[in-house]
Design an enzyme around this catalytic site. Sequence first.
Site, PDB file in Angstrom:
ATOM      1  N   ARG A 353       0.705  -1.193  -0.151  1.00  9.35           N
ATOM      2  CA  ARG A 353       0.082  -0.042   0.088  1.00  9.35           C
ATOM      3  C   ARG A 353       0.942   1.248  -0.071  1.00  9.35           C
ATOM      4  O   ARG A 353       0.541   2.412  -0.697  1.00  9.35           O
ATOM      5  CB  ARG A 353      -0.921  -0.065   1.323  1.00  9.35           C
ATOM      6  CG  ARG A 353      -1.855   1.403   1.492  1.00  9.35           C
ATOM      7  CD  ARG A 353      -2.779   1.073   2.612  1.00  9.35           C
ATOM      8  NE  ARG A 353      -3.519   2.480   2.857  1.00  9.35           N
ATOM      9  CZ  ARG A 353      -3.008   3.279   3.670  1.00  9.35           C
ATOM     10  NH1 ARG A 353      -2.141   3.231   4.305  1.00  9.35           N
ATOM     11  NH2 ARG A 353      -3.787   4.455   3.878  1.00  9.35           N
ATOM     12  N   SER A 365      -6.875   2.756   0.458  1.00  9.21           N
ATOM     13  CA  SER A 365      -6.873   2.630   1.877  1.00  9.21           C
ATOM     14  C   SER A 365      -6.771   0.848   1.830  1.00  9.21           C
ATOM     15  O   SER A 365      -6.871   0.226   1.007  1.00  9.21           O
ATOM     16  CB  SER A 365      -8.405   2.830   2.353  1.00  9.21           C
ATOM     17  OG  SER A 365      -9.529   2.052   1.857  1.00  9.21           O
ATOM     18  N   SER A 456     -18.050  -5.038   5.246  1.00  7.24           N
ATOM     19  CA  SER A 456     -18.407  -4.260   6.175  1.00  7.24           C
ATOM     20  C   SER A 456     -17.021  -4.009   7.144  1.00  7.24           C
ATOM     21  O   SER A 456     -16.588  -5.188   7.752  1.00  7.24           O
ATOM     22  CB  SER A 456     -19.548  -4.625   7.008  1.00  7.24           C
ATOM     23  OG  SER A 456     -19.809  -3.868   8.321  1.00  7.24           O
ATOM     24  N   ASN A 457     -16.557  -2.766   7.282  1.00  6.07           N
ATOM     25  CA  ASN A 457     -15.241  -2.400   7.799  1.00  6.07           C
ATOM     26  C   ASN A 457     -15.134  -1.584   9.002  1.00  6.07           C
ATOM     27  O   ASN A 457     -15.872  -0.547   8.835  1.00  6.07           O
ATOM     28  CB  ASN A 457     -14.297  -1.993   6.729  1.00  6.07           C
ATOM     29  CG  ASN A 457     -12.784  -2.236   7.287  1.00  6.07           C
ATOM     30  OD1 ASN A 457     -12.483  -2.043   8.446  1.00  6.07           O
ATOM     31  ND2 ASN A 457     -11.833  -1.803   6.447  1.00  6.07           N
ATOM     32  N   GLY A 481     -11.754  -6.313  10.509  1.00  5.05           N
ATOM     33  CA  GLY A 481     -11.561  -5.771  11.950  1.00  5.05           C
ATOM     34  C   GLY A 481     -10.109  -5.041  11.537  1.00  5.05           C
ATOM     35  O   GLY A 481      -9.549  -4.535  10.413  1.00  5.05           O
ATOM     36  N   HIS A 508     -26.279 -20.702   4.892  1.00  3.69           N
ATOM     37  CA  HIS A 508     -25.735 -21.957   4.880  1.00  3.69           C
ATOM     38  C   HIS A 508     -26.789 -22.384   3.654  1.00  3.69           C
ATOM     39  O   HIS A 508     -26.464 -23.738   3.196  1.00  3.69           O
ATOM     40  CB  HIS A 508     -26.063 -22.754   6.083  1.00  3.69           C
ATOM     41  CG  HIS A 508     -25.152 -23.802   6.367  1.00  3.69           C
ATOM     42  ND1 HIS A 508     -24.586 -24.881   5.436  1.00  3.69           N
ATOM     43  CD2 HIS A 508     -24.366 -24.144   7.537  1.00  3.69           C
ATOM     44  CE1 HIS A 508     -23.716 -25.775   5.860  1.00  3.69           C
ATOM     45  NE2 HIS A 508     -23.683 -25.270   7.285  1.00  3.69           N
ATOM     46  N   ASP A 512     -21.553 -23.838   1.680  1.00  5.99           N
ATOM     47  CA  ASP A 512     -21.338 -24.762   2.756  1.00  5.99           C
ATOM     48  C   ASP A 512     -19.973 -24.275   3.505  1.00  5.99           C
ATOM     49  O   ASP A 512     -19.254 -23.451   3.246  1.00  5.99           O
ATOM     50  CB  ASP A 512     -21.132 -26.317   2.142  1.00  5.99           C
ATOM     51  CG  ASP A 512     -22.389 -26.663   1.640  1.00  5.99           C
ATOM     52  OD1 ASP A 512     -23.497 -26.671   2.277  1.00  5.99           O
ATOM     53  OD2 ASP A 512     -22.341 -27.285   0.583  1.00  5.99           O
TER      54      ASP A 512
END
Length: 535
Positions: A353, A365, A456-457, A481, A508, A512
């Site tokens: 980066r 980013s 989603s961060n 995270g 599910h 799987d």
Amino acid sequence: MPRLSDTMTEGVIAAWHKKVGDKVKKGDLLADVETDKATMELESYKDGVILYLGGETGSKIQVNQLLAVVGREGEDISDILARHSQGGASAPKVESKPVEEKKPEAKASSATSAIDLKSIPEVILMPRLSDTMTEGVIAEWHKKPGDPVKKGDLLADIETDKATMELESYKDGTFLYAGAAKGEKIKVNDLLCIIGDEGKVDVEKIVAAAKSGGNVQAAAEASVEEPQASSKPATPESDEGEVAVGEDGRIKASPLARKLAAEKGIDLSKVKGSGDNGRIIKRDIDNYKPEAAPTKADRTAAPVVPAGQESFDEVNVSQMRKTIARRLGESKFSAPHFYLTVSIDMDNAIAARSKMNEISPVKISFNDIVLKACAIALKKHPAVNSSWRGDTIRVNHHVNIGVAVAVDEGLLVPVVRNADLKTFSQIAEEVKTFAKKAKDKKLQPSDWEGSTFTISNLGMFGIDEFTAIINPPDAAILAVGAIQQVPVVKNGQVVPGNVMKVTMSCDHRVIDGATGAAFLQTLKEYLEEPMKMFI
């Protein structure tokens, strides 16, 4: 056929989920309709029996043309079909059981005429401006009764469950009637406004029909007993002296001043105008001091109360929050979630980066790098890039990644389309643009429709790891995270390392455990050796 996007003029029946004779309940899936933006699911608005379908799979139906008829079993719908066949198409032959006649009721029926609002050219109904919208709130009217209107003129700002959107006129004429005052709700397909030739349109009759669901005589009788509610907004109060208000109760302000006030979040009722007759103009907005108005913190802060005394505030739920609650509730309790977590060594990604940002025209980013790695991994694992369709599983060949963006009212998920084909710089630029549009409430339905996977961060908030609820119709969402400096073992020695944990929530019914694990292994490989993404 409802308007399922702001630019839609016709829809293609991608699939019918019901056939003539089937019983349906409100909320049942009727059809998949392909618009100019996406293929969307159309739900029934009522209970009943399917009496007629307006076209075969693959056929086109214009907006506001007859899509289907839902009614009572055996009901005679020949009059409905005859009305909708006047545009040139011949009425289809329909077999229906005759309804047993009761002479007294028949007499009453013949004495009562009905109006089909959708068939009146002067009537504009509340359009469906997003795939999940059920009602809209009038954020602002830009026309008032008596104003001339041309095709393309801005009529109103409509707050939907996703964003505040501008509604333009589809026709020329005079603005004759507004269906609600500023701040009021109008359900999809209810009367929004009337535009036509003044003196040639019976506005009272149309309004009465709208209030009674189409029964003109009943509406006329009701209107005698109950006076029609005024659609004029109440005169706003100001803390900064008198505000210029027109005869219709609308604050006097130039279009540019209204636009700037909306962009800056300024309440026009708090601004004192310096133009002609107190009209608010651009310089009034430029010179307005925000500190003079109560801040959001002031409005939401709990009042000071004696110790031990119970108190609370109740805040009205926004359209966006209602939809988030409904859709995520449906996802959580209908899709069987399971979760897979993996730790990723980000040392090489950090170095890559840094080098990319030395030459990139826009700052890249870590989220952009994760997005690109997911896009490439999804091409290798199409089973993850899929969605549950009830009787089928749709395996997508394109990769459209939704990026969760937090806004004051909740969460929006704009979509980076064909992410696997875009460079890091292109992804970074697009995500930044989407984030700004989301916070400014400028996102359009085309910006958030059609995702095949979501990210989603919460790493920027210092969250180590978390689980996210799947964003329908996707089959998976990746929760990212923070990158943590922790001791790691490399070549038999404990050394400082940079580790990021990601958790994938999987449906599910589609994915799987082994399938999800294989995808995460590929994602880990790309992030730990970023150069592989360039090969």
